[in-house]
Design an enzyme around this catalytic site. Sequence first.
Site, PDB file in Angstrom:
ATOM      1  N   SER A   1       0.822  -1.216   0.000  1.00  0.00           N
ATOM      2  CA  SER A   1       0.000   0.000   0.000  1.00  0.00           C
ATOM      3  C   SER A   1       0.848   1.254   0.000  1.00  0.00           C
ATOM      4  O   SER A   1       0.334   2.328  -0.279  1.00  0.00           O
ATOM      5  CB  SER A   1      -0.986   0.020   1.169  1.00  0.00           C
ATOM      6  OG  SER A   1      -0.542  -0.732   2.238  1.00  0.00           O
TER       7      SER A   1
ATOM      8  N   HIS B   1      -3.509  -3.645  -5.685  1.00  0.00           N
ATOM      9  CA  HIS B   1      -3.777  -3.145  -4.337  1.00  0.00           C
ATOM     10  C   HIS B   1      -5.229  -3.347  -3.941  1.00  0.00           C
ATOM     11  O   HIS B   1      -6.119  -2.630  -4.397  1.00  0.00           O
ATOM     12  CB  HIS B   1      -3.381  -1.665  -4.275  1.00  0.00           C
ATOM     13  CG  HIS B   1      -3.516  -1.076  -2.913  1.00  0.00           C
ATOM     14  ND1 HIS B   1      -3.967   0.199  -2.687  1.00  0.00           N
ATOM     15  CD2 HIS B   1      -3.279  -1.599  -1.685  1.00  0.00           C
ATOM     16  CE1 HIS B   1      -3.992   0.424  -1.389  1.00  0.00           C
ATOM     17  NE2 HIS B   1      -3.580  -0.650  -0.762  1.00  0.00           N
TER      18      HIS B   1
ATOM     19  N   GLU C   1      -6.821  -1.305  -6.994  1.00  0.00           N
ATOM     20  CA  GLU C   1      -5.978  -0.413  -7.788  1.00  0.00           C
ATOM     21  C   GLU C   1      -4.941  -1.277  -8.507  1.00  0.00           C
ATOM     22  O   GLU C   1      -4.236  -2.057  -7.870  1.00  0.00           O
ATOM     23  CB  GLU C   1      -5.269   0.607  -6.890  1.00  0.00           C
ATOM     24  CG  GLU C   1      -6.221   1.661  -6.354  1.00  0.00           C
ATOM     25  CD  GLU C   1      -5.534   2.653  -5.422  1.00  0.00           C
ATOM     26  OE1 GLU C   1      -5.768   3.854  -5.562  1.00  0.00           O
ATOM     27  OE2 GLU C   1      -4.768   2.218  -4.537  1.00  0.00           O
TER      28      GLU C   1
ATOM     29  N   ASN D   1      -5.278   6.026  -1.183  1.00  0.00           N
ATOM     30  CA  ASN D   1      -4.661   6.421   0.084  1.00  0.00           C
ATOM     31  C   ASN D   1      -4.117   7.844   0.010  1.00  0.00           C
ATOM     32  O   ASN D   1      -4.061   8.545   1.005  1.00  0.00           O
ATOM     33  CB  ASN D   1      -3.570   5.436   0.482  1.00  0.00           C
ATOM     34  CG  ASN D   1      -4.185   4.136   0.986  1.00  0.00           C
ATOM     35  OD1 ASN D   1      -5.377   4.073   1.278  1.00  0.00           O
ATOM     36  ND2 ASN D   1      -3.392   3.088   1.067  1.00  0.00           N
TER      37      ASN D   1
HETATM   38  P1  NAD Z   1      -0.309  -9.345   8.039  1.00  0.00           P
HETATM   39  O1  NAD Z   1       0.747  -8.994   9.005  1.00  0.00           O
HETATM   40  O2  NAD Z   1      -1.689  -9.603   8.540  1.00  0.00           O
HETATM   41  O3  NAD Z   1       0.132 -10.612   7.196  1.00  0.00           O
HETATM   42  C1  NAD Z   1       1.401 -10.776   6.652  1.00  0.00           C
HETATM   43  C2  NAD Z   1       1.676 -12.267   6.589  1.00  0.00           C
HETATM   44  O4  NAD Z   1       2.838 -12.501   5.823  1.00  0.00           O
HETATM   45  C3  NAD Z   1       1.913 -12.907   7.940  1.00  0.00           C
HETATM   46  O5  NAD Z   1       1.060 -14.022   8.062  1.00  0.00           O
HETATM   47  C4  NAD Z   1       3.371 -13.346   7.905  1.00  0.00           C
HETATM   48  O6  NAD Z   1       3.596 -14.564   8.619  1.00  0.00           O
HETATM   49  C5  NAD Z   1       3.584 -13.540   6.430  1.00  0.00           C
HETATM   50  N1  NAD Z   1       4.955 -13.420   5.966  1.00  0.00           N
HETATM   51  C6  NAD Z   1       5.871 -12.475   6.296  1.00  0.00           C
HETATM   52  N2  NAD Z   1       7.011 -12.681   5.585  1.00  0.00           N
HETATM   53  C7  NAD Z   1       6.797 -13.748   4.782  1.00  0.00           C
HETATM   54  C8  NAD Z   1       7.591 -14.427   3.810  1.00  0.00           C
HETATM   55  N3  NAD Z   1       8.810 -14.038   3.518  1.00  0.00           N
HETATM   56  N4  NAD Z   1       7.032 -15.469   3.180  1.00  0.00           N
HETATM   57  C9  NAD Z   1       5.781 -15.873   3.458  1.00  0.00           C
HETATM   58  N5  NAD Z   1       5.009 -15.270   4.375  1.00  0.00           N
HETATM   59  C10 NAD Z   1       5.499 -14.219   5.029  1.00  0.00           C
HETATM   60  O7  NAD Z   1      -0.313  -8.171   6.969  1.00  0.00           O
HETATM   61  P2  NAD Z   1      -1.517  -7.634   6.054  1.00  0.00           P
HETATM   62  O8  NAD Z   1      -2.254  -6.607   6.805  1.00  0.00           O
HETATM   63  O9  NAD Z   1      -2.239  -8.790   5.457  1.00  0.00           O
HETATM   64  O10 NAD Z   1      -0.695  -6.859   4.916  1.00  0.00           O
HETATM   65  C11 NAD Z   1       0.018  -7.532   3.913  1.00  0.00           C
HETATM   66  C12 NAD Z   1       0.356  -6.565   2.801  1.00  0.00           C
HETATM   67  O11 NAD Z   1      -0.835  -5.988   2.304  1.00  0.00           O
HETATM   68  C13 NAD Z   1       1.230  -5.400   3.200  1.00  0.00           C
HETATM   69  O12 NAD Z   1       2.075  -5.077   2.137  1.00  0.00           O
HETATM   70  C14 NAD Z   1       0.247  -4.279   3.442  1.00  0.00           C
HETATM   71  O13 NAD Z   1       0.810  -3.007   3.268  1.00  0.00           O
HETATM   72  C15 NAD Z   1      -0.763  -4.573   2.368  1.00  0.00           C
HETATM   73  N6  NAD Z   1      -2.104  -4.052   2.623  1.00  0.00           N
HETATM   74  C16 NAD Z   1      -2.663  -4.124   3.851  1.00  0.00           C
HETATM   75  C17 NAD Z   1      -3.938  -3.617   4.066  1.00  0.00           C
HETATM   76  C18 NAD Z   1      -4.575  -3.694   5.419  1.00  0.00           C
HETATM   77  O14 NAD Z   1      -5.521  -2.935   5.672  1.00  0.00           O
HETATM   78  N7  NAD Z   1      -4.148  -4.584   6.298  1.00  0.00           N
HETATM   79  C19 NAD Z   1      -4.647  -3.046   2.995  1.00  0.00           C
HETATM   80  C20 NAD Z   1      -4.060  -3.026   1.730  1.00  0.00           C
HETATM   81  C21 NAD Z   1      -2.787  -3.527   1.550  1.00  0.00           C
END
Ligand code: NAD
Length: 734
Positions: A448, A469, A481, A519
């Site tokens: 994001s 996204h 997006e 965003n």
């Molecule tokens: P999260 O922390 O809930 O999940 C991330 C997961 O990735 C965890 O389960 C972790 O164990 C795993 N992980 C970390 N490194 C890893 C690797 N090398 N290989 C495999 N698994 C691995 O995070 P999230 O909130 O789901 O966000 C994930 C991505 O999505 C981020 O880039 C975030 O910016 C983006 N995002 C988040 C949101 C939101 O509102 N949470 C919205 C849009 C985009």
Amino acid sequence: MIDFKGLPQPPDAPAAGSCVRVERPEAGLALVVLDPPHRKIAVFDVPLLRDLEAAIEGLAQDPKLRGLVITGREPLSFAAGADIETISRISDPELANKFVRSGQALFQRIHRLSRGGGGRWLVVAAVGGPVPGGACEIALACDRIVLADHPKSRIGLPEVQLGIIPAWGGTQRLPRRIGVAAALGAILTGKLHVPRQALRMGLVDRLTPPESLVRVASEIAMGRQACPYLGRSGMRKALIDRTALVTKFMANRAREQVLRETRGHYPAPLAVIPLITEAPRRDLEQGLAAEAAAVRPIATGEVARSLLGLFQLSDEAKKTGSLPDGKRAAPIERAAVIGAGIMGGGIAGLMAERGLEVRLRDLDRKQLDAAVVAHQAEIEKKRKRKQLARHEADGALDRLMVTTEAQGFARCQLVLEAVAEKLEVKRAVFRELAAQMDAEAILATNTSSLSVDAIAEGLPNPSRVVGMHFFNPPRKMPLVEIVRGPRTSEEVVRRTARLALDLGKTPVITKDVAGFLVNRVLGPYLDEALRLVGSGVDPDAIDRALVGFGMPMGPCELVDEVGLDIAMHAGASLEKAYGERMRATQILKPLLDGKELGKKTGKGLFTWRPGKSGKPEKDGVNARLARGSTRAMTADDIVDRCVLAMANEAVRCLAEQVVDGPRALDLATVFGTGFAPFRGGVLRYADSRGLAQVVERLERMRSEIEREGERLGRYEPAPLLAELARAGKKLHAA
Ligand code: NAD
């Protein structure tokens, strides 16, 4: 003869007689097939209505007619309803009334057709695929409705969602058929019903496999196969619906609920309530006249214009799934998702449900287990609601495979990473996958705040790296997006957009700038709300003002929902990219230091306690902030501070061509930020306020804030805004 004069015609209107075919498969039986040559799927525009009228008039003169079936060119392609293009081109209320009256008269003609046979033969609608709005209304005018039993079939009256009302008899015939209470529910939610639901509620009379749709309908029409009418004919129920006291009570309750949900911003649901509740007590002709009268102010009003516009925009967004030469981009059948957290888990589940084979990887087994449990719960819920048949539910479960292994991704055509928001981690994930995947396989990132191009750096073939996204919660939020990095190939962009469409989402292609579009415009909006809190305005008052404006949730609650840590991080990355204009307030810092991170910790701007349903419920403003609530501000001033900050940044995005024009921008703000849909999007809102007024207001707020001792470039009118205001122009050219 119905008079269609003055009604808008499609630019490619075909010759008279070419939109409807009358077939005679056997003596006495006629099939009326809607098959307009100028449309991929039939819609009721003037040429189709005109040809249908001619066909029906011809058949009405035929003394040998013993059965009639109305159907589409394919069992799963009946019609998509009234032509939205025609409706949105009508700005004269009298013309809107005329369009409605024309459709009503034609459907009444169909309704009366078999009466000469004294009920010995029937007019049967043989429908399938999507059967929304006008398509459902023509079916309701027939004696029986046979629906193709297929996952693609959906029937209902979604008009109020577009700001209009089902006025080709929908508000009159549906309550007669399924009862007032059920019709209120169906029309107010605008829900499209799957075949088994439709059968259960008596909206249709028979389900049949698509391949036997026309045959079964023909047998029923000719009276050779019994098909009882499943609409409610029970005396007791009919009596209830005719009792004024009861229906008045229902109407009041429905009105209260609509007002609670819409705050009176949407006129269409309020207008349909009396039409539906009074229908059983009215003569049909009278009811149709009332329906047509109600259309006049609504169909040409601002809200309908905005909602119809958004519908057309989301339809236009479908083009992003095709290559510039018009060919549809290749579908993704096998995908991988890396990271099974909030985002990855939900996205992988959605992909499996929509027919993709998905390999979901996480380093943490517990995260994978949780994602599987959530997927099972979601599928089971849909199965119970009959939205998925058992074999579809089983398929959706089987298609999701989970693993902690780094291998086994060679066959995937696309991988979406949703791991931690760290450049190095994301690069490492892509490096590892690129080594085993096909050189053409798409590497999509759900980042994001990071640059897609930076993530692509150092990879072989960076042209296949793209942003995809999603928004949280990914199953629900309608926008994706598609971020085009400077090196991303057009084909990769289009194929990723096609995947978003296949997942039921609306894609908007954006440039690879910090915050992308959504965003970036949300940043100043949320930051302004927080600054107001910092200056002593009650968070509750801020939220009330913006919900009153039409946002689905107030900005303070939204920050609690997203998490204060994530909001601060997003604010900081916008500030880093755009400098002073996006300077992020530090008022959340003490909460953050105290580990009060929002809903997830029970305290943020508000205090949250577990509610009855298990979901957290708001329990007042966090005491730390409540003590500082000392400044009164009008709702209008609060709205201007937040919304015009968003609008000004949106104009900068428009000038930088972050998305392809004002239409795509407005669509993204409504679908991505929840921006009041009835206002049509943030730019349309600015246009409706008048750009000169917006500029003047921005300048006034800038000096007010300066007097408070802050200098904030975000209220400096964007150069394009100032220029258009000076020239007396609008952001939307048309
Ligand atoms: P999260 O922390 O809930 O999940 C991330 C997961 O990735 C965890 O389960 C972790 O164990 C795993 N992980 C970390 N490194 C890893 C690797 N090398 N290989 C495999 N698994 C691995 O995070 P999230 O909130 O789901 O966000 C994930 C991505 O999505 C981020 O880039 C975030 O910016 C983006 N995002 C988040 C949101 C939101 O509102 N949470 C919205 C849009 C985009």
